[in-house]
Design an enzyme around this catalytic site. Structure first.
Site, PDB file in Angstrom:
ATOM      1  N   GLY A   6       0.812  -1.210   0.000  1.00  0.00           N
ATOM      2  CA  GLY A   6       0.000   0.000   0.000  1.00  0.00           C
ATOM      3  C   GLY A   6       0.849   1.266   0.000  1.00  0.00           C
ATOM      4  N   GLY A  15       1.551   2.927  -2.566  1.00  0.00           N
ATOM      5  CA  GLY A  15       1.101   3.874  -3.582  1.00  0.00           C
ATOM      6  C   GLY A  15       1.721   3.670  -4.939  1.00  0.00           C
ATOM      7  N   SER A  16       1.837   2.408  -5.369  1.00  0.00           N
ATOM      8  CA  SER A  16       2.442   2.189  -6.678  1.00  0.00           C
ATOM      9  C   SER A  16       1.543   2.720  -7.798  1.00  0.00           C
ATOM     10  CB  SER A  16       2.755   0.711  -6.892  1.00  0.00           C
ATOM     11  OG  SER A  16       1.645  -0.088  -6.569  1.00  0.00           O
ATOM     12  N   SER A  17       0.224   2.744  -7.605  1.00  0.00           N
ATOM     13  CA  SER A  17      -0.662   3.251  -8.668  1.00  0.00           C
ATOM     14  C   SER A  17      -0.428   4.732  -8.904  1.00  0.00           C
ATOM     15  CB  SER A  17      -2.134   3.074  -8.307  1.00  0.00           C
ATOM     16  OG  SER A  17      -2.357   1.890  -7.642  1.00  0.00           O
ATOM     17  N   ALA A  20       2.292   6.442  -8.146  1.00  0.00           N
ATOM     18  CA  ALA A  20       3.647   6.672  -8.656  1.00  0.00           C
ATOM     19  C   ALA A  20       3.753   6.309 -10.146  1.00  0.00           C
ATOM     20  CB  ALA A  20       4.664   5.905  -7.831  1.00  0.00           C
ATOM     21  N   ASP A  38      -1.444  10.985  -2.437  1.00  0.00           N
ATOM     22  CA  ASP A  38      -0.383  10.082  -2.894  1.00  0.00           C
ATOM     23  C   ASP A  38       0.288  10.603  -4.163  1.00  0.00           C
ATOM     24  OD1 ASP A  38      -2.846   9.694  -4.109  1.00  0.00           O
ATOM     25  OD2 ASP A  38      -2.845   7.516  -3.904  1.00  0.00           O
TER      26      ASP A  38
HETATM   27  O1  PMV Z   1      -4.545   3.282   1.408  1.00  0.00           O
HETATM   28  P1  PMV Z   1      -3.718   4.437   1.032  1.00  0.00           P
HETATM   29  O2  PMV Z   1      -2.312   4.354   1.554  1.00  0.00           O
HETATM   30  O3  PMV Z   1      -3.766   4.766  -0.421  1.00  0.00           O
HETATM   31  O4  PMV Z   1      -4.327   5.707   1.796  1.00  0.00           O
HETATM   32  C1  PMV Z   1      -5.659   6.111   1.630  1.00  0.00           C
HETATM   33  C2  PMV Z   1      -5.890   7.396   2.366  1.00  0.00           C
HETATM   34  C3  PMV Z   1      -7.335   7.894   2.343  1.00  0.00           C
HETATM   35  O5  PMV Z   1      -7.369   9.135   3.056  1.00  0.00           O
HETATM   36  C4  PMV Z   1      -8.238   6.918   3.072  1.00  0.00           C
HETATM   37  C5  PMV Z   1      -7.856   8.084   0.928  1.00  0.00           C
HETATM   38  C6  PMV Z   1      -7.268   9.277   0.201  1.00  0.00           C
HETATM   39  O6  PMV Z   1      -7.253   9.232  -1.046  1.00  0.00           O
HETATM   40  O7  PMV Z   1      -6.862  10.259   0.839  1.00  0.00           O
END
Ligand code: PMV
Length: 327
Positions: free
Chosen positions: A110, A112-114, A116, A157
């Site tokens: 998790g 954030g590879s999508s 990036a 992200d």
């Molecule tokens: O699951 P992750 O690491 O992509 O984090 C999501 C964070 C949220 O606040 C729940 C969603 C967002 O896009 O901000």
């Protein structure tokens, strides 16, 4: 025109403010030193060829008029396709292209590879087509892409992948403020469970629609924590920050996004002497983070391992988007 470019962009971990940031509140996110590499080549024909060996995709062939229509593709590849579509809606692309992506880390964590890979694809295409784009313009195109593919998200992200470092961020990029922080003494523990961010965001939306007042109050309380942390993180006041992490975690539990595994790893870290610990990201699984003094890091790591988590070695506050182009 240059015919080849390699872009690397960092993954990220949320420090404070997840979920509330979807509803016009701030968050703090830090880029990690695990990166996604996206290489793009211009081709003379009109083909689009995608290689993503990490998710088992080799020489997937399509054309501009066909991309985005195959829903069976792995997630990472759908982001690449949608990024190409967003780019070509805006700018003319006559060539074919070959895109190849590679992750330093497992997409499971998790990190954030999508986001990036989306940043890598759009930044790479604009470099090859000699289109000058500000970071904010790049952010907007990438954010549009993310919303097209997954429907929800704050874009935090994407900002981390572009700017890098540690950022104070408000929904949709209304505020993107780099903070002066440096690497952080945080232990990261993976639960072993992959979380599906969009469904957790929808779960919170559902709870909010049923208990609007109380959920808005939780978001306001989270926003207060984020604002306090913004001051403390730059001063590296870790003990106070740890307490704020615990408070943030208590509020996330009220939103029902933590899980037994996350709770166990968080408790174990606190018992091993961490200043504070919380889930990081959407919850439900993925990773937790524990802030500790340097001399407690080994104890906290051991506690996470014994409790069934997997310690992931990352550095925080890492460099943003980087471009290497060749003729
Ligand atoms: O699951 P992750 O690491 O992509 O984090 C999501 C964070 C949220 O606040 C729940 C969603 C967002 O896009 O901000």
């Amino acid at each position: 025109l240059k015919s080849n470019v390699e872009v690397t962009a960092p993954g990220k971990l949320m420090l404070f403010g997840e979920h509330a940031v979807v509803y016009d509140r701030p968050c703090i996110v830090s880029a990690v030193d695990q990166r996604v590499h996206t290489e793009i080549n211009l081709l003379s024909g009109g083909k689009i060829i995608i290689n993503a060996p990490d998710v088992g995709v080799t020489n997937y062939e399509s054309t501009l008029s066909h991309i985005g229509k195959n829903n069976n593709l792995p997630k990472g590849v759908r982001f690449v396709e949608q990024a190409i579509i967003t780019f070509t809606d805006e700018y003319h692309l006559t060539n074919g292209i070959r895109v190849e992506t590679r992750n330093d880390f497992s997409a499971e964590f998790g990190f954030g590879s999508s986001s990036a890979v989306t940043v890598g694809t759009i930044a790479g295409l604009s470099e090859l087509m000699k289109i000058k784009m500000s970071k904010k313009q790049l952010f907007n195109l990438c954010y549009k892409t993310i919303l097209k593919v997954q429907g929800v998200g704050s874009g935090f992200d994407i900002a981390a992948a572009i700017w890098g470092g540690t950022i104070y961020f408000v929904t949709g990029g209304k505020v993107i403020k780099p903070l002066n922080v440096g690497d952080l003494p945080i232990v990261v523990g993976y639960t072993g469970v992959k979380a599906d961010t969009p469904s957790l965001v929808r779960k919170v939306a559902d709870i909010r629609s049923k208990r609007f007042e109380s959920v808005e109050k939780i978001f306001d309380d989270i926003a207060k924590i984020v604002k306090k942390s913004k001051e403390l993180v730059s001063k590296r006041e870790f003990e106070e920050l740890g307490k704020l992490m615990n408070e943030n975690q208590a509020l996330l539990k009220k939103l029902s996004v933590s899980s037994n595994r996350l709770d166990r790893l968080i408790d174990a870290s606190r018992q091993a002497g961490a200043y504070g610990a919380k889930l990081s990201g959407a919850g439900g699984g993925d990773c937790m983070i524990a802030l500790c003094s340097e001399d407690r890091m080994k104890d906290v790591e051991a506690a996470i391992n014994i409790t069934g988590g997997k310690v992931v070695d990352v550095k925080f506050d890492s460099e943003g988007l980087k471009m290497h182009s060749r003729l």
